[in-house]
Design a protein around this motif. Structure first.
Motif, PDB file in Angstrom:
ATOM      1  N   LYS A   1       0.845  -1.190   0.000  1.00 19.52           N
ATOM      2  CA  LYS A   1       0.000   0.000   0.000  1.00 19.52           C
ATOM      3  C   LYS A   1       0.880   1.240   0.000  1.00 19.52           C
ATOM      4  CE  LYS A   1      -4.217  -1.705   2.218  1.00 19.52           C
ATOM      5  NZ  LYS A   1      -5.183  -1.482   3.329  1.00 19.52           N
ATOM      6  N   LYS A   2       0.440   2.236  -0.774  1.00 20.68           N
ATOM      7  CA  LYS A   2       1.167   3.492  -0.802  1.00 20.68           C
ATOM      8  C   LYS A   2       0.935   4.254   0.502  1.00 20.68           C
ATOM      9  CE  LYS A   2       3.092   3.833  -4.966  1.00 20.68           C
ATOM     10  NZ  LYS A   2       4.547   4.068  -5.135  1.00 20.68           N
ATOM     11  N   ARG A   3       2.026   4.744   1.095  1.00 17.39           N
ATOM     12  CA  ARG A   3       1.941   5.543   2.318  1.00 17.39           C
ATOM     13  C   ARG A   3       2.790   6.802   2.149  1.00 17.39           C
ATOM     14  NH1 ARG A   3      -2.191   3.644   5.603  1.00 17.39           N
ATOM     15  NH2 ARG A   3      -1.968   1.417   6.003  1.00 17.39           N
ATOM     16  N   LEU A   4       2.398   7.852   2.857  1.00 20.76           N
ATOM     17  CA  LEU A   4       3.139   9.109   2.825  1.00 20.76           C
ATOM     18  C   LEU A   4       4.133   9.161   3.978  1.00 20.76           C
ATOM     19  CD1 LEU A   4       0.167  11.559   2.117  1.00 20.76           C
ATOM     20  CD2 LEU A   4       1.876  10.763   0.479  1.00 20.76           C
ATOM     21  N   VAL A   5       5.364   9.517   3.649  1.00 19.45           N
ATOM     22  CA  VAL A   5       6.396   9.701   4.667  1.00 19.45           C
ATOM     23  C   VAL A   5       7.006  11.091   4.459  1.00 19.45           C
ATOM     24  CG1 VAL A   5       8.596   8.897   5.593  1.00 19.45           C
ATOM     25  CG2 VAL A   5       6.891   7.243   4.795  1.00 19.45           C
ATOM     26  N   SER A   6       7.079  11.871   5.515  1.00 20.03           N
ATOM     27  CA  SER A   6       7.633  13.226   5.428  1.00 20.03           C
ATOM     28  C   SER A   6       8.931  13.315   6.226  1.00 20.03           C
ATOM     29  CB  SER A   6       6.619  14.247   5.960  1.00 20.03           C
ATOM     30  OG  SER A   6       5.469  14.287   5.145  1.00 20.03           O
TER      31      SER A   6
ATOM     32  N   LYS B   1       4.195   8.638   8.541  1.00 16.05           N
ATOM     33  CA  LYS B   1       5.325   8.765   9.445  1.00 16.05           C
ATOM     34  C   LYS B   1       6.059  10.079   9.182  1.00 16.05           C
ATOM     35  CE  LYS B   1       9.354   6.328  11.249  1.00 16.05           C
ATOM     36  NZ  LYS B   1       8.845   6.384  12.636  1.00 16.05           N
ATOM     37  N   LEU B   2       6.520  10.709  10.257  1.00 15.65           N
ATOM     38  CA  LEU B   2       7.372  11.898  10.199  1.00 15.65           C
ATOM     39  C   LEU B   2       8.766  11.520  10.689  1.00 15.65           C
ATOM     40  CD1 LEU B   2       5.001  14.654  11.638  1.00 15.65           C
ATOM     41  CD2 LEU B   2       5.897  14.564   9.324  1.00 15.65           C
ATOM     42  N   ILE B   3       9.790  11.896   9.932  1.00 13.05           N
ATOM     43  CA  ILE B   3      11.169  11.567  10.295  1.00 13.05           C
ATOM     44  C   ILE B   3      11.996  12.853  10.318  1.00 13.05           C
ATOM     45  CG2 ILE B   3      13.247  10.286   9.644  1.00 13.05           C
ATOM     46  CD1 ILE B   3      11.431   8.263   8.260  1.00 13.05           C
ATOM     47  N   LYS B   4      12.603  13.133  11.462  1.00 11.33           N
ATOM     48  CA  LYS B   4      13.434  14.338  11.605  1.00 11.33           C
ATOM     49  C   LYS B   4      14.863  14.040  11.155  1.00 11.33           C
ATOM     50  CE  LYS B   4      14.719  17.930  14.942  1.00 11.33           C
ATOM     51  NZ  LYS B   4      16.169  17.875  14.710  1.00 11.33           N
ATOM     52  N   LEU B   5      15.399  14.928  10.306  1.00 14.23           N
ATOM     53  CA  LEU B   5      16.765  14.803   9.811  1.00 14.23           C
ATOM     54  C   LEU B   5      17.589  16.018  10.225  1.00 14.23           C
ATOM     55  CD1 LEU B   5      16.073  13.628   6.113  1.00 14.23           C
ATOM     56  CD2 LEU B   5      16.560  12.187   8.105  1.00 14.23           C
TER      57      LEU B   5
ATOM     58  N   LEU C   1      17.606  10.008   0.600  1.00 13.07           N
ATOM     59  CA  LEU C   1      16.851  10.064   1.860  1.00 13.07           C
ATOM     60  C   LEU C   1      17.002   8.738   2.593  1.00 13.07           C
ATOM     61  CD1 LEU C   1      13.571  11.785   0.593  1.00 13.07           C
ATOM     62  CD2 LEU C   1      15.232  12.774   2.184  1.00 13.07           C
ATOM     63  N   PRO C   2      17.051   8.764   3.919  1.00 13.38           N
ATOM     64  CA  PRO C   2      17.175   7.515   4.684  1.00 13.38           C
ATOM     65  C   PRO C   2      16.067   6.543   4.324  1.00 13.38           C
ATOM     66  CG  PRO C   2      17.448   9.409   6.120  1.00 13.38           C
ATOM     67  CD  PRO C   2      16.997   9.949   4.797  1.00 13.38           C
ATOM     68  N   GLU C   3      16.406   5.287   4.196  1.00 11.04           N
ATOM     69  CA  GLU C   3      15.407   4.278   3.836  1.00 11.04           C
ATOM     70  C   GLU C   3      14.384   4.145   4.951  1.00 11.04           C
ATOM     71  OE1 GLU C   3      15.173  -0.431   2.508  1.00 11.04           O
ATOM     72  OE2 GLU C   3      17.109   0.623   2.614  1.00 11.04           O
TER      73      GLU C   3
END
Length: 746
Positions: free
Chosen positions: A57-62, A91-95, A111-113
């Motif tokens: 399933k397609k999911r949004l990751v920011s 999911k939100l991922i801080k970089l 971008l990190p996997e």
């Protein structure tokens, strides 16, 4: 590629880049719009959103950077308020920094996997109530994770799902909540607090399985259909036509075996009905055989085939359905199901086709704890024990003063007796409106249904020049878990009464519609025909009781199925009939909305209906951008000519009867025939009290005066009180005062 869109005013607006758009769960999403909202959160400097595959399933990751430490949960709550639920990132991922290419663009490959197994930052349930409620939500939405602060309506909930949630909470906690409480407490956290402070009830929820009998009682919905059908046995008014369009001819033997499995599994498909001792009885037969024999046809027009092959059913003979398999000239095949409404509803069509697909593919079907006749017996006992008393009280309170009558500017005068002739007018709504509607509804904590219903009230207010309006709407009737996979007629109708105040803002009116809808859905279990009987409404010639217009929102696309690698999809038919003056249905057509008006050709011409549909579109598209506008200032009509499409408009729907006979006064009958007139006068008194009509002609037909099958039963009971031993059938065979009096005297 840069996308632009034109408006009706001739301006051009930027729609985004084609390579930065994705489609998730049927919604086309502009990723840059998500990033722009994330970057509005304090301390967030940069954001880049991508779509990834998570368990097919397609999911949004920011991914984002921030100048200070920020709480991811706080950002998600911020996004829940600003974005439609389908745009909130999974999911939100801080970089520390966003990777860039040599020419300064975002390097998405660097971008990190994203790790599927990595735990999403959510607030888990912390007490027993929250854990049990959390489990219910997971099953309802089919999700693996839900935050206890997630908004029910932001993650995909709607009115129908809210009704199911109420049912599940009752099953799990023995607590009966209202739909309004779901709207006001839309998170697991807040709802759990309501449950903990609510008193429990005696659990009489389980619908028991009944013992085998020769005959069973009918449900209130079946009774309503049976009586209405008896008024016009030659009509197709209560036929439901639907089917499956195959990409090629399926295996006929496998299809036959699948059909046999379903017929054996659901005894409602083997049912018929008889009128015995003034009661309608539901019986089950095993003495028939439905065979599938392919038919070669010379047309690819599905609607034409639905029209030609409709059947006329006699309710006292099983089966009350037919199936056909057509081989079309284009190589496709159509499996058509034509079935009487007394044993089927719209939800049943989905269940039937899904089970047909499973059985065809030799897959197991979900176990059924009960059948439709068990529900009918249970409902009958609920009515006998007055277990719907609170709902009955609610509805009677809604109409204790009066019942508003809708008077539109009709194209033709209203006939004394309806023949239900009708047509369907379809208007596709602008692309992108569905996404806009969902976003608007989420921002107001309402459902899309409520927004569109509010627009329909405004449309009727402008056309009828009436502030007090009643709109009917169908409800599934499947509010209990046991009923979700049962075939049968469960649909009920509820009347939604609302007063349109032209001096308030649309957003405030929408809040009123929300409360009215929530309260009505919470009391949907009370049968509509019982309410009509309780209100003792006067019968008006050519009209329906309580409302003359319906509003329907079909919030799902027609399903697609796999029949052993043969692609197939459900198709439905349009009818040439109209049960009401006018019915508005909004449905999904892929990613867009479509407006469909089913209307009486006895009352409206197509020009009027076309203008009516366009006026609704005008209101609908306007309010999504102008919620602060007063109702009176919402643009409805294109010109000062407004709604008058023909020169022959009957504004108040006056009935013109040329050469109609003057009433024969009963006093005159007394003089001319004293022995018979006493009986006639007593029968006339019952007619007048029941129909609320004075000076009735002794040769007037009971049904032409506004009587129906339901009131015919009441008429029979009242005549029995006068010791006039007449049967229910006598009312239909002798529908005038003169004929009934002769029957009594015979």
């Amino acid at each position: 590629m840069i996308l632009v869109s034109g408006t009706r005013t001739g301006t051009i607006s930027l729609a985004g880049r084609k390579d930065n758009q994705v489609k998730i769960s049927g919604y086309r999403i502009e990723l840059g719009e998500i990033d722009s909202v994330i970057m509005k959160y304090p301390s967030v400097e940069k954001s880049i959103t991508v779509a990834v595959d998570v368990r097919n399933k397609k999911r949004l990751v920011s991914y984002f950077t921030a100048s200070k430490d920020v709480n991811v949960q706080d950002i998600l709550e911020f996004l829940n308020e600003k974005l439609a639920f389908y745009m909130v990132p999974y999911k939100l991922i801080k970089l520390d920094s966003i990777p860039l290419t040599s020419n300064g663009k975002v390097d998405k490959k660097a971008l990190p996997e994203f790790s599927v197994d990595e735990k999403k930052d959510i607030n888990e349930p912390i007490n027993v109530t929250q854990k049990r409620l959390h489990g219910i939500w997971l099953k309802l939405f089919g999700l693996s994770k839900i935050d206890i602060y997630d908004n029910f309506f932001h993650i995909g909930g709607d009115s129908l799902l809210a009704i199911k949630l109420v049912s599940r909470i009752y099953e799990e906690f023995n607590v009966r909540l209202s739909i309004e409480q779901i709207f006001n407490n839309p998170s697991i956290k807040s709802l759990s607090e309501i449950i903990d402070t609510s008193s429990t009830l005696d659990n009489n929820f389980v619908i028991p399985k009944s013992e085998t009998q020769d005959a069973y009682p009918v449900s209130s919905a079946q009774r309503r259909i049976y009586l209405a059908n008896n008024l016009d046995k030659d009509s197709y008014l209560y036929n439901i036509c639907g089917g499956i369009l195959f990409s090629t001819m399926p295996n006929v033997i496998k299809l036959q075996n699948a059909l046999d499995t379903i017929i054996s599994r659901h005894d409602i498909l083997r049912s018929y009905f008889e009128f015995e001792n003034s009661q309608i009885k539901h019986k089950v037969s095993n003495n028939f055989n439905i065979r599938i024999d392919p038919i070669d046809v010379c047309t690819n027009d599905i609607k034409e085939l639905f029209y030609i092959y409709q059947s006329k059913f006699s309710l006292d003979k099983a089966p009350l359905f037919n199936v056909f398999l057509f081989r079309l000239p284009n190589g496709k095949a159509l499996f058509m199901l034509d079935i009487h409404h007394i044993i089927f509803d719209g939800a049943s069509l989905d269940i039937f086709m899904n089970e047909l697909s499973l059985a065809y593919n030799e897959k197991s079907l979900p176990e059924l704890a009960i059948s439709y006749k068990d529900f009918a017996i249970w409902e009958s006992k609920q009515l006998e024990n007055d277990n719907f008393a609170s709902s009955k009280k609610f509805w009677i309170e809604q109409f204790k003063d009066k019942v508003p009558v809708l008077n539109l500017p009709y194209s033709f005068s209203r006939p004394i007796k309806k023949n239900y002739a009708g047509k369907t007018f379809t208007l596709p709504l602008p692309e992108g409106l569905l996404s806009k509607l969902n976003k608007f509804a989420n921002s107001k904590i309402v459902t899309p249904y409520m927004v569109m219903l509010a627009c329909y009230y405004i449309l009727l207010y402008n056309y009828a020049n009436e502030e007090d309006l009643v709109i009917g709407t169908p409800v599934s009737g499947r509010i209990y878990k046991e009923l979700e996979n049962i075939l049968g007629m469960f649909v009920n109708s509820i009347p939604l009464r609302c007063k349109v105040n032209p001096n308030i803002k649309f957003k405030d009116f929408l809040e009123n519609v929300k409360q009215i809808s929530a309260n009505a859905f919470a009391h949907q279990d009370y049968p509509f025909d019982m309410l009509v009987n309780d209100l003792k409404l006067p019968r008006t010639a050519g009209r329906n009781p309580l409302f003359d217009t319906m509003f329907v929102f079909q919030n799902h696309n027609l399903s697609n199925f796999d029949f052993d690698k043969v692609n197939a999809k459900i198709v439905s038919s349009d009818t040439s009939l109209s049960k009401f003056d006018i019915s508005l249905e909004i449905s999904l057509e892929g990613e867009n909305l479509s407006l469909k008006l089913e209307y009486s050709t006895e009352l409206f011409d197509e020009i009027f209906i076309s203008n009516f549909a366009k006026a609704y579109e005008r209101i609908f598209t306007f309010v999504l951008d102008n919620e602060e506008t007063l109702i009176m200032n919402i643009p409805v009509f294109e010109s000062s000519s407004k709604i008058f499409s023909t020169s022959n408009v009957y504004k108040f729907n006056e009935i013109i009867l040329e050469d109609s006979p003057k009433p024969i006064l009963f006093e005159k009958q007394v003089e001319t025939n004293p022995s018979a007139s006493n009986v006639e006068m007593q029968i006339a008194g019952v007619f007048e009290n029941l129909l609320n009509i004075k000076n009735i002609n002794i040769d007037d037909n009971f049904f032409d005066l506004g009587g129906d099958s339901l009131s015919a039963i009441t008429l029979q009971i009242e005549l029995l009180k006068l010791n006039f031993n007449l049967t229910y059938s006598d009312i239909f065979e002798c529908p005038t005062i003169r004929e009934l009096a002769k029957k009594v005297s015979a």
